[in-house]
Design a protein around this motif. Structure first.
Motif, PDB file in Angstrom:
ATOM      1  N   LYS A  15       0.839  -1.198   0.000  1.00 54.96           N
ATOM      2  CA  LYS A  15       0.000   0.000   0.000  1.00 54.96           C
ATOM      3  C   LYS A  15       0.875   1.250   0.000  1.00 54.96           C
ATOM      4  CE  LYS A  15      -3.401   2.329   2.927  1.00 54.96           C
ATOM      5  NZ  LYS A  15      -4.183   2.245   4.177  1.00 54.96           N
ATOM      6  N   GLY A  16       0.521   2.191  -0.867  1.00 55.95           N
ATOM      7  CA  GLY A  16       1.257   3.438  -0.954  1.00 55.95           C
ATOM      8  C   GLY A  16       2.316   3.477  -2.040  1.00 55.95           C
ATOM      9  N   LYS A  17       2.669   2.325  -2.571  1.00 56.99           N
ATOM     10  CA  LYS A  17       3.660   2.281  -3.654  1.00 56.99           C
ATOM     11  C   LYS A  17       3.000   2.585  -4.988  1.00 56.99           C
ATOM     12  CE  LYS A  17       7.163   0.515  -1.194  1.00 56.99           C
ATOM     13  NZ  LYS A  17       8.486   1.165  -1.028  1.00 56.99           N
ATOM     14  N   ASP A  18       3.826   3.009  -5.956  1.00 55.67           N
ATOM     15  CA  ASP A  18       3.353   3.223  -7.324  1.00 55.67           C
ATOM     16  C   ASP A  18       3.606   1.967  -8.151  1.00 55.67           C
ATOM     17  OD1 ASP A  18       4.562   6.690  -7.606  1.00 55.67           O
ATOM     18  OD2 ASP A  18       3.010   5.781  -6.338  1.00 55.67           O
ATOM     19  N   VAL A  19       2.717   1.700  -9.100  1.00 54.81           N
ATOM     20  CA  VAL A  19       2.922   0.572 -10.011  1.00 54.81           C
ATOM     21  C   VAL A  19       2.682   1.010 -11.448  1.00 54.81           C
ATOM     22  CG1 VAL A  19       2.315  -1.215  -8.331  1.00 54.81           C
ATOM     23  CG2 VAL A  19       0.534  -0.255  -9.793  1.00 54.81           C
ATOM     24  N   GLU A  20       3.360   0.319 -12.371  1.00 52.53           N
ATOM     25  CA  GLU A  20       3.173   0.562 -13.804  1.00 52.53           C
ATOM     26  C   GLU A  20       2.823  -0.762 -14.473  1.00 52.53           C
ATOM     27  OE1 GLU A  20       6.025   4.354 -14.964  1.00 52.53           O
ATOM     28  OE2 GLU A  20       6.508   2.352 -15.690  1.00 52.53           O
ATOM     29  N   LEU A  21       1.764  -0.733 -15.246  1.00 57.42           N
ATOM     30  CA  LEU A  21       1.326  -1.907 -15.983  1.00 57.42           C
ATOM     31  C   LEU A  21       1.462  -1.604 -17.474  1.00 57.42           C
ATOM     32  CD1 LEU A  21      -1.971  -2.598 -13.971  1.00 57.42           C
ATOM     33  CD2 LEU A  21       0.383  -3.217 -13.381  1.00 57.42           C
ATOM     34  N   ARG A  22       1.935  -2.601 -18.217  1.00 59.80           N
ATOM     35  CA  ARG A  22       2.236  -2.354 -19.627  1.00 59.80           C
ATOM     36  C   ARG A  22       1.336  -3.180 -20.528  1.00 59.80           C
ATOM     37  NH1 ARG A  22       7.236  -1.403 -22.999  1.00 59.80           N
ATOM     38  NH2 ARG A  22       6.942  -2.685 -24.876  1.00 59.80           N
ATOM     39  N   SER A  62      -9.889   7.566 -10.001  1.00 64.01           N
ATOM     40  CA  SER A  62      -9.362   8.676  -9.188  1.00 64.01           C
ATOM     41  C   SER A  62      -8.153   9.261  -9.897  1.00 64.01           C
ATOM     42  CB  SER A  62      -8.981   8.177  -7.793  1.00 64.01           C
ATOM     43  OG  SER A  62      -7.742   7.498  -7.829  1.00 64.01           O
ATOM     44  N   ASP A  63      -7.663  10.384  -9.384  1.00 67.42           N
ATOM     45  CA  ASP A  63      -6.497  11.012 -10.014  1.00 67.42           C
ATOM     46  C   ASP A  63      -5.203  10.258  -9.709  1.00 67.42           C
ATOM     47  OD1 ASP A  63      -6.333  13.839  -7.667  1.00 67.42           O
ATOM     48  OD2 ASP A  63      -6.134  11.677  -7.379  1.00 67.42           O
ATOM     49  N   ARG A  64      -5.295   9.188  -8.949  1.00 65.93           N
ATOM     50  CA  ARG A  64      -4.106   8.350  -8.743  1.00 65.93           C
ATOM     51  C   ARG A  64      -3.832   7.485  -9.979  1.00 65.93           C
ATOM     52  NH1 ARG A  64      -4.493   4.459  -5.755  1.00 65.93           N
ATOM     53  NH2 ARG A  64      -6.744   4.339  -5.365  1.00 65.93           N
ATOM     54  N   PHE A  65      -4.831   7.377 -10.832  1.00 67.54           N
ATOM     55  CA  PHE A  65      -4.712   6.561 -12.043  1.00 67.54           C
ATOM     56  C   PHE A  65      -4.395   7.448 -13.240  1.00 67.54           C
ATOM     57  CE2 PHE A  65      -6.526   2.321 -10.961  1.00 67.54           C
ATOM     58  CZ  PHE A  65      -6.900   2.591  -9.655  1.00 67.54           C
ATOM     59  N   SER A  66      -3.434   7.014 -14.038  1.00 74.12           N
ATOM     60  CA  SER A  66      -3.136   7.714 -15.284  1.00 74.12           C
ATOM     61  C   SER A  66      -2.661   6.697 -16.305  1.00 74.12           C
ATOM     62  CB  SER A  66      -2.073   8.797 -15.058  1.00 74.12           C
ATOM     63  OG  SER A  66      -0.847   8.211 -14.642  1.00 74.12           O
ATOM     64  N   ALA A  67      -2.722   7.071 -17.554  1.00 73.17           N
ATOM     65  CA  ALA A  67      -2.264   6.173 -18.611  1.00 73.17           C
ATOM     66  C   ALA A  67      -1.729   6.993 -19.756  1.00 73.17           C
ATOM     67  CB  ALA A  67      -3.388   5.257 -19.095  1.00 73.17           C
ATOM     68  N   GLU A  68      -0.797   6.418 -20.448  1.00 72.65           N
ATOM     69  CA  GLU A  68      -0.290   7.044 -21.663  1.00 72.65           C
ATOM     70  C   GLU A  68      -0.067   5.979 -22.719  1.00 72.65           C
ATOM     71  OE1 GLU A  68       3.314   9.035 -20.534  1.00 72.65           O
ATOM     72  OE2 GLU A  68       4.513   7.220 -20.765  1.00 72.65           O
ATOM     73  N   GLN A  80      -0.706   5.449  -8.788  1.00 71.29           N
ATOM     74  CA  GLN A  80       0.135   6.031  -7.748  1.00 71.29           C
ATOM     75  C   GLN A  80      -0.472   5.775  -6.378  1.00 71.29           C
ATOM     76  OE1 GLN A  80       0.062  10.098  -9.415  1.00 71.29           O
ATOM     77  NE2 GLN A  80       2.267   9.883  -9.745  1.00 71.29           N
ATOM     78  N   ARG A  81       0.388   5.672  -5.392  1.00 74.46           N
ATOM     79  CA  ARG A  81      -0.058   5.519  -3.993  1.00 74.46           C
ATOM     80  C   ARG A  81      -1.157   4.461  -3.903  1.00 74.46           C
ATOM     81  NH1 ARG A  81      -0.268  10.530  -5.537  1.00 74.46           N
ATOM     82  NH2 ARG A  81      -2.540  10.715  -5.287  1.00 74.46           N
TER      83      ARG A  81
END
Lengths: 113, 110
Positions: A15-22, A62-68, A80-81
């Motif tokens: 909990k609290g860590k950032d992750v990236e999924l590809r 939520s704004d913790r989620f983003s994608a590019e 994030q978080r």
């Protein structure tokens, strides 16, 4: 030909860590979708990319989620978080364009401890 | 707003029997999709139904679409254990979105 690929297949984080999924879509597919599927549930739309157009982010919870999506191909979903309620399978799908059949990747199972 | 309802959500049946899964959607949609998901796996496309009265068949599965009734059905004939899976329908909405049903978990007992 190669299908949609996703990495990692499993991700355990605190909990609290950032992750990236590809997500690597099928070559030539201009449309790319991210979904979230909680255990035993249906699919929750997160975000849609089409070519070089601005993405539809209306499903991001939520704004913790983003994608590019870089170069109209590979996409990265960043959380994030992380919170425990983010635990789910994250599915990526691609299609020729928005109106066409979607092809799904194997998913990334995210567990937030 | 488009809503998609599947029923039943859970179905346990014996091999050799016939059954139908129903998919109702609330507003106009011009295409309907059926997908299959095996436990721990991703989704596999089964059928794309594009017009009123469309019927498609693959093995023991047959899907149909009635756009006037806003109803699609997935019929299973003489079920076999290998068809055990969760089946999702999804209706096309706006320019690119699919609105998904909750899924029907199908268990076929030998």
């Amino acid at each position: 030909g190669a299908g949609v690929s996703q990495s990692p297949s499993n991700k355990v984080t605190e909990k609290g860590k950032d992750v990236e999924l590809r997500c690597d879509p099928i070559s030539g597919h201009t449309a790319l979708y991210w979904y979230r599927q909680s255990l035993g549930q249906g699919l929750e739309f997160l975000i849609y990319f089409q070519g070089n157009s601005a993405p539809d982010k209306s499903g991001l919870p939520s704004d913790r989620f983003s994608a590019e999506r870089t170069g109209g191909s590979v996409s990265t979903l960043t959380i994030q978080r992380t919170q425990q309620e983010d635990s789910a399978v994250y599915l990526c799908a691609s299609s020729l364009a928005g109106r066409y059949e979607q092809f799904f990747g194997p998913g990334t199972r995210l567990t937030v401890l | 707003e488009l809503k998609v309802e599947q029923n039943p959500l859970f179905l346990s049946m014996q091999e050799g029997k016939n059954y139908t899964i129903y998919c109702n959607y609330s507003t106009t949609s011009d295409r309907l999709y059926w997908y299959r998901q095996d436990p721990g796996k991703s989704l596999e496309s089964l059928f794309v139904l594009l017009s009123n009265g469309a019927v498609k068949q693959e093995g023991r599965l047959m899907a149909s679409l009635d756009t006037k009734a806003r109803l699609s059905t997935l019929h299973i004939t003489a079920a076999v254990h290998d068809l055990s899976a969760t089946y999702f329908c999804a209706a096309f909405y706006s320019n690119y979105q699919l609105i998904w049903g909750a899924g029907t978990k199908l268990i076929i007992k030998p």
